[in-house]
Design a protein around this motif. Structure first.
Motif, PDB file in Angstrom:
ATOM      1  N   VAL A  55       0.858  -1.188   0.000  1.00 46.12           N
ATOM      2  CA  VAL A  55       0.000   0.000   0.000  1.00 46.12           C
ATOM      3  C   VAL A  55       0.890   1.233   0.000  1.00 46.12           C
ATOM      4  N   ALA A  56       0.307   2.361  -0.391  1.00 52.04           N
ATOM      5  CA  ALA A  56       1.074   3.609  -0.420  1.00 52.04           C
ATOM      6  C   ALA A  56       0.180   4.762  -0.021  1.00 52.04           C
ATOM      7  N   GLY A  57       0.801   5.745   0.575  1.00 54.70           N
ATOM      8  CA  GLY A  57       0.083   6.939   1.017  1.00 54.70           C
ATOM      9  C   GLY A  57       1.063   7.912   1.617  1.00 54.70           C
ATOM     10  N   VAL A  58       0.738   8.433   2.790  1.00 52.61           N
ATOM     11  CA  VAL A  58       1.632   9.363   3.477  1.00 52.61           C
ATOM     12  C   VAL A  58       1.774   8.948   4.934  1.00 52.61           C
ATOM     13  N   THR A  59       2.870   9.382   5.551  1.00 52.34           N
ATOM     14  CA  THR A  59       3.056   9.205   6.982  1.00 52.34           C
ATOM     15  C   THR A  59       3.759  10.440   7.537  1.00 52.34           C
ATOM     16  N   PHE A 111       3.868  15.569   6.449  1.00 58.30           N
ATOM     17  CA  PHE A 111       3.603  14.243   5.889  1.00 58.30           C
ATOM     18  C   PHE A 111       4.454  14.046   4.643  1.00 58.30           C
ATOM     19  N   TYR A 112       4.950  12.811   4.494  1.00 57.23           N
ATOM     20  CA  TYR A 112       5.752  12.440   3.332  1.00 57.23           C
ATOM     21  C   TYR A 112       5.135  11.199   2.682  1.00 57.23           C
ATOM     22  N   TYR A 113       5.304  11.086   1.373  1.00 56.52           N
ATOM     23  CA  TYR A 113       4.794   9.912   0.660  1.00 56.52           C
ATOM     24  C   TYR A 113       5.617   8.686   1.045  1.00 56.52           C
TER      25      TYR A 113
END
Length: 483
Positions: A416-420, A426-428
């Motif tokens: 999965v991918a998103g931001v943290t 927040f960074y991808y």
């Protein structure tokens, strides 16, 4: 606990930027009249060269060189060379690409070869077109992959020559569909290109009256300005990258102190992140690009209502929990998650030999990847087998290798991918989810978190093609605390 350098957490941020930079995002639109191929004009010279300078935040960080040669059979040979010097947390990472493609007189792709190289990664690929199918072979030095891509119609390769877009019947706001093949991502889809009419642009102190086109795919918009001969004079991509046609001496004068890349694609947090210790839930207010669609936002541990997204920390199942059934896709082998590789199988079996339960297998594999992968930025297409051999990578390499090992151990796993969140923004990022006890549970092997903390906001499931959809968020996503 082992220290993790900031860039190791945010590989997708860097990957997204340089792939967008090369225009290498998947192109998926399924409507509007198909392009009517124009007759190609005869080349004025036996060989023609042109250069595009690549700019980021007004600094020249690379160039693209295109050379065209026409044979007596009116076929065209395109030789392309690109060089980038990327500043990632004040470390310089050179990226080089060389390619050759054989095209018909109408710029349709016939066959190609390409070499891509960056620190800790290289890739060679060859391919040919039969009808509407592209057959190709990838060699990373660790793995050889043979595959094919089927398209709706014979593919173009996107270059700085786009006379085929300038049709006599062209009018403002007209749209055409162009079938492109991407020889780096080795994917192909249709891109929708809209003509926006004449547009005056001031470029390096000169005024040009150009044709403006906007190319759209996955809600990503790239603007291009063409002269009357169909040559690209300027192109703007997401995240602040600009291509400008210029002479060789200028295009190849690269800044040695270019602007830092990661900070450009970070998303500042509006408000103060609360202390997450002991928290089971947090709510964010998201501002997304217009017309963007991300079904994964309202899925599993995330619930979306309007612009409010609530993330609930998962409870781990008890030690007797079994893996989910009916998840064949999340157990399968792919070109980049090589579950059936003997090296992957052998490593997985050796690691889980003393793990009696599925949950203990997940802990064992996650911990091993966290401790045994040297955390380095690797600009390339991540695959599990190459990562197992190199023992280097950041979040995408971690996620690909964990998916391969866990699937080999019989645990349904997806990327999965998103931001943290990190240091005020927040960074991808990319991580994993495993299915156990009828629930999907997040696993971040880069940060050694099971489950992943509440600041992991998931936008997509899937490998590189799906992950690139979040390129639509670059420069447009906004996140605020909603409490």
């Amino acid at each position: 606990m082992r220290l993790v350098r900031p860039y190791t957490l945010f590989r997708v941020s860097v990957m997204m930027a340089w792939l967008v930079l090369f225009g290498l995002l998947l192109k998926r639109d399924y409507f509007i009249d198909t392009l009517r191929q124009r007759e190609a004009q005869v080349l004025e010279q036996h060989a023609q060269e042109s250069f595009l300078g690549v700019y980021f935040n007004a600094a020249r960080i690379g160039y693209v060189k295109n050379s065209f040669t026409q044979t007596v059979e009116s076929e065209i040979t395109l030789t392309q060379e690109a060089y980038l010097l990327l500043n990632i947390l004040n470390e310089h990472h050179p990226v080089r690409m060389r390619g050759r493609a054989f095209l018909t007189s109408g710029y349709l792709l016939k066959e190609f070869s390409i070499h891509f190289e960056s620190p800790f990664y290289r890739m060679d690929a060859t391919g040919e077109v039969e009808g509407t199918t592209v057959h190709f072979v990838i060699d990373t030095g660790k793995e050889r992959i043979t595959d094919s891509v089927s398209l709706n119609s014979p593919p173009f390769i996107s270059t700085n020559r786009r006379a085929y877009l300038l049709d006599a019947s062209l009018h403002e706001d007209s749209k055409i569909k162009v079938p492109y093949f991407d020889p780096i991502l080795l994917t192909g889809q249709d891109a929708v290109v809209q003509y926006k009419g004449r547009d005056k642009q001031i470029i390096q102190g000169r005024i040009y009256n150009l044709h403006r086109f906007v190319e759209s795919y996955n809600n990503i918009r790239v603007s291009s300005w063409l002269n009357d001969e169909g040559l690209v004079v300027k192109e703007e991509t997401p995240a602040g990258f600009v291509f400008i046609a210029e002479p060789e001496f200028r295009a190849t004068e690269i800044s040695k102190n270019g602007p830092e890349l990661l900070s450009s694609v970070s998303v500042p947090l509006a408000g103060t992140m609360p202390d997450l210790a002991g928290r089971k839930e947090i709510s964010f207010r998201l501002q997304l690009p217009e017309n963007s669609v991300f079904p994964a936002l309202d899925n599993d541990r995330q619930h979306r209502e309007g612009d409010i997204l609530t993330v609930t920390l998962e409870d781990l199942p008890d030690e007797t929990a079994q893996v989910c059934q009916g998840q064949s896709a999340e157990l399968s082998s792919t070109s980049y998650i090589q579950v059936e590789s003997p090296a992957i199988k052998q490593m997985a079996l050796s690691l889980i030999a003393q793990a009696p339960t599925p949950l203990e297998k997940v802990r064992t594999l996650s911990q091993w990847i966290y401790l045994n992968l040297e955390k380095r930025p690797v600009l390339g297409l991540p695959d599990a087998l190459t990562t197992l051999g190199s023992r280097k990578g950041d979040c995408n390499e971690h996620a690909a290798l964990f998916a391969a090992l866990a699937r080999s151990a019989g645990i349904p796993t997806r990327v999965v991918a998103g931001v943290t969140f990190h240091a005020g923004a927040f960074y991808y990022h990319a991580w994993n989810e495993i299915c156990m006890g009828e629930n999907w549970i997040s696993v971040d092997t880069t940060k050694n978190e099971l489950p992943a903390d509440l600041t992991h906001i998931k936008f997509v499931h899937g490998e590189i093609g799906e992950q690139l959809k979040i390129g639509a968020l670059l420069g447009k996503l906004r996140v605020a605390i909603a409490e």
